[in-house]
Design a protein around this motif. Sequence first.
Motif, PDB file in Angstrom:
ATOM      1  N   VAL A  45       1.319  -1.758   0.186  1.00  0.00           N
ATOM      2  CA  VAL A  45      -0.412  -0.042   0.151  1.00  0.00           C
ATOM      3  C   VAL A  45       0.669   1.322   0.386  1.00  0.00           C
ATOM      4  CG1 VAL A  45      -1.646   1.631   1.167  1.00  0.00           C
ATOM      5  CG2 VAL A  45      -2.382  -1.414   1.365  1.00  0.00           C
ATOM      6  N   SER A  46       2.022   1.217   0.615  1.00  0.00           N
ATOM      7  CA  SER A  46       2.761   2.563   0.491  1.00  0.00           C
ATOM      8  C   SER A  46       3.468   2.414  -0.687  1.00  0.00           C
ATOM      9  CB  SER A  46       4.382   1.553   1.900  1.00  0.00           C
ATOM     10  OG  SER A  46       3.149   2.048   3.367  1.00  0.00           O
ATOM     11  N   ASP A  47       4.021   1.365  -1.223  1.00  0.00           N
ATOM     12  CA  ASP A  47       4.322   1.813  -2.604  1.00  0.00           C
ATOM     13  C   ASP A  47       3.330   1.840  -3.625  1.00  0.00           C
ATOM     14  OD1 ASP A  47       5.878   1.696  -4.346  1.00  0.00           O
ATOM     15  OD2 ASP A  47       6.042  -0.429  -5.126  1.00  0.00           O
ATOM     16  N   ALA A  48       2.275   1.791  -3.570  1.00  0.00           N
ATOM     17  CA  ALA A  48       0.896   1.941  -4.061  1.00  0.00           C
ATOM     18  C   ALA A  48       0.450   3.571  -4.071  1.00  0.00           C
ATOM     19  CB  ALA A  48      -0.601   1.365  -4.228  1.00  0.00           C
ATOM     20  N   THR A  49       1.043   3.789  -2.752  1.00  0.00           N
ATOM     21  CA  THR A  49       0.823   5.577  -1.988  1.00  0.00           C
ATOM     22  C   THR A  49       1.683   6.297  -2.554  1.00  0.00           C
ATOM     23  OG1 THR A  49      -0.088   4.629  -0.178  1.00  0.00           O
ATOM     24  CG2 THR A  49       0.162   7.070  -0.320  1.00  0.00           C
ATOM     25  N   ARG A  50       2.779   5.224  -3.229  1.00  0.00           N
ATOM     26  CA  ARG A  50       4.093   6.439  -3.734  1.00  0.00           C
ATOM     27  C   ARG A  50       3.440   6.613  -5.167  1.00  0.00           C
ATOM     28  NH1 ARG A  50       7.252   3.019   0.374  1.00  0.00           N
ATOM     29  NH2 ARG A  50       7.652   1.747  -1.080  1.00  0.00           N
ATOM     30  N   LYS A  51       2.820   5.374  -5.624  1.00  0.00           N
ATOM     31  CA  LYS A  51       2.689   6.091  -6.977  1.00  0.00           C
ATOM     32  C   LYS A  51       1.948   7.188  -7.160  1.00  0.00           C
ATOM     33  CE  LYS A  51       4.923   2.179  -8.874  1.00  0.00           C
ATOM     34  NZ  LYS A  51       6.194   1.310  -8.202  1.00  0.00           N
ATOM     35  N   TYR A  52       0.901   7.038  -6.589  1.00  0.00           N
ATOM     36  CA  TYR A  52      -0.583   7.601  -6.363  1.00  0.00           C
ATOM     37  C   TYR A  52       0.540   9.387  -6.168  1.00  0.00           C
ATOM     38  CZ  TYR A  52      -4.920   9.535  -5.705  1.00  0.00           C
ATOM     39  OH  TYR A  52      -6.070  10.675  -5.065  1.00  0.00           O
ATOM     40  N   MET A  53       0.910   9.492  -5.442  1.00  0.00           N
ATOM     41  CA  MET A  53       1.448  11.010  -5.119  1.00  0.00           C
ATOM     42  C   MET A  53       1.867  12.047  -6.431  1.00  0.00           C
ATOM     43  SD  MET A  53       0.738  11.047  -1.746  1.00  0.00           S
ATOM     44  CE  MET A  53       1.847  12.420  -1.091  1.00  0.00           C
ATOM     45  N   LEU A  54       2.324  11.084  -7.157  1.00  0.00           N
ATOM     46  CA  LEU A  54       3.196  11.059  -8.386  1.00  0.00           C
ATOM     47  C   LEU A  54       2.028  11.512  -9.438  1.00  0.00           C
ATOM     48  CD1 LEU A  54       6.316   8.810  -8.965  1.00  0.00           C
ATOM     49  CD2 LEU A  54       6.033  10.623  -8.415  1.00  0.00           C
ATOM     50  N   ARG A  55       0.800  11.325  -9.144  1.00  0.00           N
ATOM     51  CA  ARG A  55      -0.377  11.516 -10.398  1.00  0.00           C
ATOM     52  C   ARG A  55      -0.724  13.218 -10.239  1.00  0.00           C
ATOM     53  NH1 ARG A  55      -4.886   7.305 -10.254  1.00  0.00           N
ATOM     54  NH2 ARG A  55      -3.543   5.495 -11.247  1.00  0.00           N
ATOM     55  N   PRO A  56      -0.793  13.829 -11.322  1.00  0.00           N
ATOM     56  CA  PRO A  56      -0.722  15.049 -11.594  1.00  0.00           C
ATOM     57  C   PRO A  56      -2.077  15.753 -11.251  1.00  0.00           C
ATOM     58  CG  PRO A  56      -0.598  14.341 -14.078  1.00  0.00           C
ATOM     59  CD  PRO A  56      -0.511  13.146 -12.963  1.00  0.00           C
ATOM     60  N   ASP A  57      -2.930  14.796 -10.879  1.00  0.00           N
ATOM     61  CA  ASP A  57      -4.218  14.944 -11.168  1.00  0.00           C
ATOM     62  C   ASP A  57      -4.906  15.288  -9.990  1.00  0.00           C
ATOM     63  OD1 ASP A  57      -4.722  12.781 -11.228  1.00  0.00           O
ATOM     64  OD2 ASP A  57      -6.093  12.624 -12.157  1.00  0.00           O
ATOM     65  N   ILE A  58      -4.096  15.405  -9.308  1.00  0.00           N
ATOM     66  CA  ILE A  58      -4.360  14.602  -7.310  1.00  0.00           C
ATOM     67  C   ILE A  58      -4.711  15.917  -6.497  1.00  0.00           C
ATOM     68  CG2 ILE A  58      -4.022  12.100  -7.265  1.00  0.00           C
ATOM     69  CD1 ILE A  58      -1.581  13.368  -5.962  1.00  0.00           C
ATOM     70  N   VAL A  59      -5.499  15.769  -6.055  1.00  0.00           N
ATOM     71  CA  VAL A  59      -6.369  17.436  -4.352  1.00  0.00           C
ATOM     72  C   VAL A  59      -4.761  16.942  -3.680  1.00  0.00           C
ATOM     73  CG1 VAL A  59      -7.040  18.204  -3.312  1.00  0.00           C
ATOM     74  CG2 VAL A  59      -8.539  17.020  -5.590  1.00  0.00           C
ATOM     75  N   LYS A  60      -3.974  17.883  -3.683  1.00  0.00           N
ATOM     76  CA  LYS A  60      -3.332  17.913  -1.992  1.00  0.00           C
ATOM     77  C   LYS A  60      -4.262  18.117  -0.701  1.00  0.00           C
ATOM     78  CE  LYS A  60       1.140  15.929  -4.500  1.00  0.00           C
ATOM     79  NZ  LYS A  60       2.212  15.660  -4.644  1.00  0.00           N
ATOM     80  N   PRO A  61      -3.233  18.495   0.248  1.00  0.00           N
ATOM     81  CA  PRO A  61      -2.629  17.146   0.490  1.00  0.00           C
ATOM     82  C   PRO A  61      -3.190  15.755   0.454  1.00  0.00           C
ATOM     83  CG  PRO A  61      -2.984  18.484   2.640  1.00  0.00           C
ATOM     84  CD  PRO A  61      -3.065  19.174   1.271  1.00  0.00           C
ATOM     85  N   VAL A  62      -2.765  14.565   0.251  1.00  0.00           N
ATOM     86  CA  VAL A  62      -3.439  13.483   0.140  1.00  0.00           C
ATOM     87  C   VAL A  62      -4.067  13.081   1.832  1.00  0.00           C
ATOM     88  CG1 VAL A  62      -3.383  11.250  -0.532  1.00  0.00           C
ATOM     89  CG2 VAL A  62      -2.882  12.824  -2.195  1.00  0.00           C
ATOM     90  N   ILE A  63      -5.132  12.765   2.085  1.00  0.00           N
ATOM     91  CA  ILE A  63      -5.066  11.997   3.596  1.00  0.00           C
ATOM     92  C   ILE A  63      -5.087  10.742   3.352  1.00  0.00           C
ATOM     93  CG2 ILE A  63      -6.530  13.063   5.258  1.00  0.00           C
ATOM     94  CD1 ILE A  63      -7.668  14.693   4.246  1.00  0.00           C
TER      95      ILE A  63
END
Lengths: 142, 432
Positions: free
Chosen positions: B120-138
């Motif tokens: 899940v940590s690895d998936a989160t790291r990959k998700y965080m690279l997406r340009p269209d996400i709303v930050k901060p990710v909770i």
Amino acid sequence: MSDTIQLNFTVPGDDFTRAGEASSEVKGILKKLGLSPMVVRKVAIAMYEGEINMAIHGGGGEITVEISDQWVQMVLADQGPGIPNVELAMQEGWSTAPDSVRNLGFGAGMGLPNMKKYSDEMSIDSQVGVGTTVTMRVYLNL
Amino acid sequence: MESHAYFHSVTLDQEKCRGCINCVKRCPTEAIRVRGGKAEIITARCIDCGECIRVCPHHAKKAIFDPMSIMERFQYTIALPAPALYGQFNNLDDINLILAALLKMGFNQVYEVARAAELVSDATRKYMLRPDIVKPVISSACPAVLRLVRVRFPELIPNILPIHAPMEVAARLAKREAMARTGLSEEQIGAIFIGPCPAKVTAAKMLIGGEKSAVDGVLAIQEVYPHLIGLMKKVTSADLSQAGRMGIGWGSSGGEAAAVLQEKYLAADGVENIISVLENLEDEKFYGLDFVELNACSGGCVGGVLNVENPYIAKVKLKHVRRYCPVSCNRLPNDDLSNYLWEKPLEYEPVLELDPDFRVAMEKMKEMRRIQSHLYGLDCGSCGAPSCRALAEDVVRGIATEDACIFKLRDQVEELAKGLNLLAQHMPKASE
């Protein structure tokens, strides 16, 4: 519906830690009224920035919030030094906050620009030596 | 109020409840009232955080979880131990002893949730690279946080990490592996989580982010613990653990955020602290944050009410036991996140609004404020509501009356006494 809900708050002029209490209470009331998350967020951010401004520059003051079935209106009035050049104050990054305030993480020059950004209508009535009144409206778009 | 068919792990033992207001005052969603001398849970509001269980002096609040006998229902069982379990034992140097003891207890296989946490940590790291996400990710791993956001912070729903929690990922992966290896069907295999809190029990019954959880049962750490203690003395260590420090670190606050490998993160724990962080996030008071880890329990998952050890001691023990573990043992094979992402989005549940019709809500709000202005503002809780404001709100919602306030009642008695006095003065005097 004929009348509105009116809320009055006093913002202390010397205590940053209390700035944000009024906007937080308004936020809770708007959520209970079932307004859309976007409207709640706009009001909360615009009002919080206004509260901080009043605490930093205005020496505190009074906020009157009125909720109708069309809009939420916030009138923030202080008897502070006034804004000599409103146009300049509206520019992002322009700040007259003293270092003591900047050290607390405030005073980045985003207050008025953010208020403008998050409200649908904003007017500033300021007189040097008399005080500043900012009126903001956020429309509900029900 | 909407009446959903909610399952809740947190329940009340009517017998033991004395009708005090400890739980009423502490509930973060104002979901408890005392009526007729007993606490009642407003189920639509309950987020299963377990705060009421923690504070009840009479142990009347409890968590429902599965009995150990649930293992008998399946042909093949997989234990999914939460990382928090590793922090419960004294002088433990080898996680393999716990895992071996779980097998000895009767499980056919162990799949560590810490292992899934690394994925899940690895998936989160990959998700965080997406340009269209709303930050901060909770973070979305704490189900009580998800439920809290769903009822109180709808503005922040777009920030929530739409990735399944390690418990869910572990159950899915372990079952898939077991099916391939044993040839059994999914129904014959039971994935049993050994967990720290009621929120996880609820998450296994009513999954957020998907249709149905792959977790078939949840045992409480405190139930399994006494069995493990005995068995751990009898087993020999085998090379069973497949998790590293990163996955095990998820068991206490800060572990998940650290594993995202981002500098600008925040980790908050304890329900009051996370509410204050969520309020601040909502007002955009924090700039430049990338990731926010929130745990409803103080200390993180080791603080869950179904643990044995004190959260802070457990945190120390967790640190101790992972000393010799590798940093991380699991990674995604590729950039495909489809097995990890939620199938269903989180949706706002407006259970706290006064009325779905804005005009009616306005009228109720006015009435509520009028009632509140007549109350004394002592927030004593004697009426069974957590505050005077909450009582005023209950009155306009039609679930309480103003005379539930004992101070109002006192005023009425006083009025009555004055009236009696007046009446007595007007009575003809008896001859002296």
